[in-house]
Write a protein that holds these residues in place. Structure first.
Motif, PDB file in Angstrom:
ATOM      1  N   MET A  68       0.843  -1.174   0.000  1.00 59.47           N
ATOM      2  CA  MET A  68       0.000   0.000   0.000  1.00 59.47           C
ATOM      3  C   MET A  68       0.892   1.241   0.000  1.00 59.47           C
ATOM      4  N   GLU A  69       0.563   2.159  -0.853  1.00 59.08           N
ATOM      5  CA  GLU A  69       1.287   3.423  -0.927  1.00 59.08           C
ATOM      6  C   GLU A  69       0.735   4.387   0.120  1.00 59.08           C
ATOM      7  N   VAL A  70       1.549   5.312   0.558  1.00 57.03           N
ATOM      8  CA  VAL A  70       1.160   6.314   1.548  1.00 57.03           C
ATOM      9  C   VAL A  70       1.343   7.688   0.933  1.00 57.03           C
ATOM     10  N   ILE A  71       0.378   8.571   1.172  1.00 60.84           N
ATOM     11  CA  ILE A  71       0.516   9.950   0.715  1.00 60.84           C
ATOM     12  C   ILE A  71       0.488  10.870   1.925  1.00 60.84           C
ATOM     13  N   GLU A  72       1.159  11.986   1.818  1.00 61.49           N
ATOM     14  CA  GLU A  72       1.159  12.972   2.879  1.00 61.49           C
ATOM     15  C   GLU A  72       0.312  14.161   2.445  1.00 61.49           C
ATOM     16  N   ILE A  73      -0.527  14.640   3.371  1.00 59.53           N
ATOM     17  CA  ILE A  73      -1.341  15.821   3.093  1.00 59.53           C
ATOM     18  C   ILE A  73      -1.268  16.751   4.295  1.00 59.53           C
ATOM     19  N   ASP A  74      -1.484  18.025   4.065  1.00 59.90           N
ATOM     20  CA  ASP A  74      -1.441  18.985   5.169  1.00 59.90           C
ATOM     21  C   ASP A  74      -2.725  18.884   5.993  1.00 59.90           C
ATOM     22  N   SER A  75      -2.725  19.516   7.155  1.00 59.49           N
ATOM     23  CA  SER A  75      -3.853  19.378   8.076  1.00 59.49           C
ATOM     24  C   SER A  75      -5.147  19.968   7.512  1.00 59.49           C
ATOM     25  N   ARG A  76      -5.054  21.052   6.760  1.00 57.00           N
ATOM     26  CA  ARG A  76      -6.248  21.646   6.150  1.00 57.00           C
ATOM     27  C   ARG A  76      -6.882  20.671   5.158  1.00 57.00           C
ATOM     28  N   THR A  77      -6.061  20.084   4.308  1.00 57.46           N
ATOM     29  CA  THR A  77      -6.563  19.120   3.324  1.00 57.46           C
ATOM     30  C   THR A  77      -7.160  17.909   4.027  1.00 57.46           C
ATOM     31  N   PHE A  78      -6.535  17.472   5.122  1.00 55.52           N
ATOM     32  CA  PHE A  78      -7.065  16.329   5.870  1.00 55.52           C
ATOM     33  C   PHE A  78      -8.435  16.657   6.462  1.00 55.52           C
ATOM     34  N   ARG A  79      -8.598  17.868   6.988  1.00 58.42           N
ATOM     35  CA  ARG A  79      -9.903  18.278   7.520  1.00 58.42           C
ATOM     36  C   ARG A  79     -10.962  18.268   6.428  1.00 58.42           C
ATOM     37  N   GLU A  80     -10.614  18.799   5.254  1.00 60.58           N
ATOM     38  CA  GLU A  80     -11.556  18.817   4.127  1.00 60.58           C
ATOM     39  C   GLU A  80     -11.914  17.395   3.692  1.00 60.58           C
ATOM     40  N   LEU A  81     -10.910  16.536   3.632  1.00 60.69           N
ATOM     41  CA  LEU A  81     -11.146  15.143   3.252  1.00 60.69           C
ATOM     42  C   LEU A  81     -12.037  14.456   4.278  1.00 60.69           C
ATOM     43  N   THR A  82     -11.826  14.750   5.543  1.00 63.15           N
ATOM     44  CA  THR A  82     -12.663  14.181   6.604  1.00 63.15           C
ATOM     45  C   THR A  82     -14.109  14.630   6.454  1.00 63.15           C
ATOM     46  N   LEU A  83     -14.323  15.903   6.128  1.00 61.34           N
ATOM     47  CA  LEU A  83     -15.688  16.400   5.914  1.00 61.34           C
ATOM     48  C   LEU A  83     -16.358  15.687   4.746  1.00 61.34           C
ATOM     49  N   ILE A  84     -15.630  15.532   3.662  1.00 60.79           N
ATOM     50  CA  ILE A  84     -16.176  14.842   2.491  1.00 60.79           C
ATOM     51  C   ILE A  84     -16.511  13.399   2.836  1.00 60.79           C
ATOM     52  N   ALA A  85     -15.595  12.723   3.517  1.00 61.35           N
ATOM     53  CA  ALA A  85     -15.808  11.318   3.886  1.00 61.35           C
ATOM     54  C   ALA A  85     -17.032  11.171   4.790  1.00 61.35           C
ATOM     55  N   LYS A  86     -17.141  12.029   5.795  1.00 59.51           N
ATOM     56  CA  LYS A  86     -18.289  11.956   6.717  1.00 59.51           C
ATOM     57  C   LYS A  86     -19.604  12.237   5.984  1.00 59.51           C
ATOM     58  N   ALA A  87     -19.601  13.252   5.137  1.00 58.83           N
ATOM     59  CA  ALA A  87     -20.822  13.614   4.411  1.00 58.83           C
ATOM     60  C   ALA A  87     -21.303  12.487   3.514  1.00 58.83           C
ATOM     61  N   ALA A  88     -20.372  11.753   2.931  1.00 57.23           N
ATOM     62  CA  ALA A  88     -20.735  10.675   2.012  1.00 57.23           C
ATOM     63  C   ALA A  88     -20.792   9.316   2.701  1.00 57.23           C
ATOM     64  N   GLY A  89     -20.451   9.259   3.975  1.00 59.33           N
ATOM     65  CA  GLY A  89     -20.453   7.987   4.692  1.00 59.33           C
ATOM     66  C   GLY A  89     -19.358   7.055   4.210  1.00 59.33           C
ATOM     67  N   LEU A  90     -18.181   7.620   3.911  1.00 62.84           N
ATOM     68  CA  LEU A  90     -17.071   6.844   3.362  1.00 62.84           C
ATOM     69  C   LEU A  90     -15.869   6.899   4.290  1.00 62.84           C
ATOM     70  N   THR A  91     -14.941   5.965   4.096  1.00 61.67           N
ATOM     71  CA  THR A  91     -13.654   6.055   4.765  1.00 61.67           C
ATOM     72  C   THR A  91     -12.834   7.110   4.038  1.00 61.67           C
ATOM     73  N   HIS A  92     -11.710   7.496   4.601  1.00 59.81           N
ATOM     74  CA  HIS A  92     -10.844   8.466   3.927  1.00 59.81           C
ATOM     75  C   HIS A  92     -10.383   7.922   2.571  1.00 59.81           C
ATOM     76  N   GLY A  93      -9.984   6.651   2.544  1.00 61.78           N
ATOM     77  CA  GLY A  93      -9.532   6.050   1.287  1.00 61.78           C
ATOM     78  C   GLY A  93     -10.627   6.012   0.234  1.00 61.78           C
ATOM     79  N   GLN A  94     -11.845   5.666   0.645  1.00 61.27           N
ATOM     80  CA  GLN A  94     -12.969   5.641  -0.286  1.00 61.27           C
ATOM     81  C   GLN A  94     -13.283   7.053  -0.779  1.00 61.27           C
ATOM     82  N   ALA A  95     -13.129   8.046   0.093  1.00 57.52           N
ATOM     83  CA  ALA A  95     -13.381   9.432  -0.312  1.00 57.52           C
ATOM     84  C   ALA A  95     -12.367   9.875  -1.365  1.00 57.52           C
TER      85      ALA A  95
END
Length: 131
Positions: free
Chosen positions: A1-28
Motif C-alpha cells: 500500500m502506498e502512503v501519501i502525505e497531506i497537510d492538516s487543512r486538506t485532511f480536515r476537508e477530506l474528513t468532511l467529504i468522507a463523513k458527508a458521504a459515509g465513506l472512509t478516507h480512502g474511499q473518499a
C-alpha cells in the motif's frame, strides 16, 4: 500500500467529504478521483438515457441499472443510488455502487463481473472486446 502525505487543512476537508458521504478516507479519495475523471470526460451524458447496452447489477438486494458504452468503455448508472453518474469504466461504476450501498466494505470489484447484460443475463465480460 502506498502512503501519501497531506497537510492538516486538506485532511480536515477530506474528513468532511468522507463523513458527508459515509465513506472512509480512502474511499473518499477514490470517489474524488472518479469525480475528477467524470467531470473531465467529453463523454458526459448531458441529458436523457445514454446510448449503449443496458446492464444491471444486484448488490445488497438492490437492483442498479446502467448503460455500457461500447465505444468508450464507460458506464452510466441510470438508477439509484447514483442516477446519471458516468464512470470511465464498469469497475469504477461498480466500486461507486458498492461504496454507496455498503460504505463499510472495501469497494474493489471487477465491473465486467459485477454488471450483467439485460438482454442475455450474462456478465458484461461476455461482450468484452479486448479492453
Amino acid at each position: 500500500m502506498e502512503v501519501i502525505e497531506i497537510d492538516s487543512r486538506t485532511f480536515r476537508e477530506l474528513t468532511l467529504i468522507a463523513k458527508a458521504a459515509g465513506l472512509t478516507h480512502g474511499q473518499a479519495v477514490a470517489f474524488l478521483i472518479e469525480e475528477f475523471h467524470r467531470a473531465s470526460s467529453p463523454a458526459q451524458v448531458s441529458q436523457g438515457v445514454p446510448d449503449g447496452i443496458p446492464v444491471h447489477a444486484t448488490y445488497q438486494g438492490q437492483r442498479v441499472e446502467g448503460v455500457f458504452d461500447t465505444a468508450t468503455g464507460g458506464l452510466t448508472v441510470t438508477s439509484a443510488p447514483l442516477p446519471g453518474k458516468w464512470f470511465r469504466s464498469p469497475s469504477g461504476a461498480a466500486k461507486a455502487v458498492v461504496a454507496a450501498l455498503k460504505p463499510d466494505v472495501t469497494p474493489n470489484r471487477s465491473g465486467y463481473d459485477f454488471w450483467f447484460v439485460n438482454s442475455t443475463g450474462k456478465t458484461l465480460a461476455s461482450i468484452r472486446s479486448g479492453r
